[in-house]
Design an enzyme around this catalytic site. Structure first.
Site, short mmCIF file in Angstrom:
data_model
loop_
_atom_site.label_atom_id
_atom_site.label_comp_id
_atom_site.label_asym_id
_atom_site.label_seq_id
_atom_site.Cartn_x
_atom_site.Cartn_y
_atom_site.Cartn_z
CG ASN A 228 -3.37 -3.06 3.11
OD1 ASN A 228 -2.55 -2.32 3.63
ND2 ASN A 228 -3.74 -2.92 1.84
N GLY A 291 6.57 1.08 -6.97
CA GLY A 291 5.24 0.77 -6.44
C GLY A 291 5.35 0.05 -5.11
CB CYS A 292 6.56 1.07 -1.89
SG CYS A 292 7.02 0.36 -0.30
CB ALA A 293 0.94 1.77 -2.46
CG ASP A 297 -5.21 -7.71 -4.60
OD1 ASP A 297 -4.37 -7.00 -5.21
OD2 ASP A 297 -4.89 -8.61 -3.82
CG ASP A 326 -1.64 -5.01 -11.70
OD1 ASP A 326 -0.76 -4.28 -11.22
OD2 ASP A 326 -1.54 -6.25 -11.77
CG PHE A 345 8.02 -3.09 -2.52
CD1 PHE A 345 8.59 -3.30 -1.29
CD2 PHE A 345 8.56 -2.12 -3.34
CE1 PHE A 345 9.68 -2.56 -0.86
CE2 PHE A 345 9.64 -1.36 -2.93
CZ PHE A 345 10.21 -1.59 -1.68
CE LYS A 363 1.44 -7.80 -10.19
NZ LYS A 363 0.13 -7.45 -10.75
#
Length: 439
Positions: A228, A291-293, A297, A326, A345, A363
């Site tokens: 991405n 968790g910013c990465a 998916d 996840d 994020f 989550k």
């Protein structure tokens, strides 16, 4: 020592108070000077840990350097007791500076080629600290073209060379190749820290923050992958902001071309599965996980062993994809005694706050940062960002919006909010524990 030199520390040596020096000692008669160097460093207030190669132990004993440094001397990469907690990695992270004195022609050659066949060379690869090296060898070995090529490459690799000096050698030759005297090496270390003051080291009580950043790459064949547009800039800004707040920061980064922020320990990964494995290893020992990465998916169920050819796949190509783990949900689902405070994020293109609230609940997160990646000039690849911040409280979910601003500025706001939430959560746990003790 050369005639007229002194082993008393210069007045400016106060610069070294509290600095952590990892001293590597390789084989050579000059190894005896390492004992004097350790003494100088300790007199200046340094913490010194020594690593010796097997050859070095033929010239000076580990016990001598242990007595002078006040620390156990490491000699083996495969020490079962030291490696129970990945000791060589912890030692690499511990150092403010890596110094090798003396450094033989053999060791220099192995460093140039990235060898990691003993503890000392492995530490050099694993450490991001500044590196200094003091060569020591016969004058003919020093002048040899192979050694000169290797030394030039070391300098290209950002090693700082100290010496060598010229003069009488133990073999009877005269010329360049003598290890620089301990006071000259000591002065080089002082100059290093005076020129580049280190980021203050986190206090022992500082929270450990683990942050993921950047994209992941999921291979389709040896030359293609799914990914991405994440640049990693937001995650790296968060890591820098957390370090400035005095936290002990570990950054797990996907493939990006960004420099590691000062005071941050960085672990590079490629795929979502690799990032998940590192997260599972580190998160249970952290106080805060962010968790910013931008984790892919899905990944290919079976990446092709060889490059996929157009003439073999035809006009269409059907891929079988499977879900990746996840990562953030797996951290949120850790047992209470291992679970850090979890910040996620959300990159959205519409109904930003609504989707963020849903992800926060679904989550099991403590806090979420949501941004609109559809807006031009914000989000992926940009230096600017805007966001909604939502976090849990005993009364429900609170939120606020942050106007467009530099990612570095937004990162500071996010980190301070997360640390405030962590402090509240810690206080509540302490209160509940105290109440339970009374009852």
């Amino acid at each position: 020592m050369a005639s007229g030199t002194s082993i008393s520390a210069p007045d400016k040596a106060s610069t070294l108070t509290g600095k952590r020096v990892l001293l590597g000692v390789s084989a050579g008669i000059a190894a005896y000077k390492s004992a004097l160097l350790v003494r100088l460093l300790k007199q200046a207030g340094c913490e010194v840990r020594v690593v010796m190669t097997s050859g070095a132990q033929a010239f000076i004993t580990p016990l001598t350097l242990q007595a002078l440094s006040g620390e156990p001397v490491r000699t083996s990469l495969l020490d079962p007791e030291a490696e129970a907690g990945m000791g060589h990695i912890e030692l690499a992270r511990w150092a403010d500076v890596v110094l090798i004195a003396p450094a033989t022609a053999d060791l220099i050659a192995r460093l140039v080629h990235g060898m990691a066949d003993d503890l000392l060379t492995t530490l050099c690869l694993a450490s991001d600290a500044p590196k200094l090296i003091a060569p020591a060898m016969n004058q003919a070995m020093w002048r040899h073209p192979a050694t000169q090529r290797n030394v030039a490459q070391l300098e290209n690799d950002k090693w700082q060379l100290i010496g060598p000096a010229a003069g009488d050698q133990a073999c009877g030759d005269v010329g360049p190749g003598r290890m620089s005297e301990p006071d000259a090496i000591f002065s080089a270390i002082v100059d290093l820290f005076m020129a580049s003051p280190a980021t203050p080291r986190p206090a022992a009580s500082a929270p450990h923050i683990v942050i993921t950043a950047g994209p992941t790459r999921e291979p389709l064949d040896p030359v293609r992958y799914l990914s991405n547009h994440s640049s990693g800039k937001m995650g790296f800004a968060l890591a820098a902001a957390a370090a400035l707040e005095g936290a002990n920061v570990t950054l797990i980064s996907g493939p990006v071309e960004l420099p590691t922020p000062k005071g941050v320990t960085r672990i590079d990964v490629e795929s979502a599965e690799q990032m998940h494995a590192e997260t599972q290893r580190l998160a249970p020992r952290a106080a805060l996980f962010i968790g910013c990465a931008a984790v892919a998916d899905y990944r290919a169920a079976a990446p092709a062993e060889h490059k996929l050819k157009k003439q073999e796949t035809g006009d269409t190509l059907t891929l079988t994809l499977v879900k990746n783990p996840d990562i953030i949900a797996s951290v949120a689902a850790l047992p209470a005694e291992q679970r850090p405070l979890v910040v996620g994020f959300a990159a959205e293109t519409q109904d930003i706050e609504r989707y963020a609230r849903d992800k926060l609940q679904r989550k099991g997160l403590d806090m979420i940062v949501a941004n609109d990646v559809s807006l031009a000039g914000l989000g992926f690849g940009s230096d600017q960002n805007a966001a909604w911040l939502l976090w849990r409280t005993p009364q429900g979910v609170e939120s606020r919006s942050e106007a467009p601003q530099p990612k570095t500025q937004l990162a500071g706001t996010i980190i301070r909010q997360a640390l405030a939430l962590l402090a509240t959560q810690t206080a509540e746990k302490s209160s509940n524990t105290a109440s339970g003790d009374i009852l």
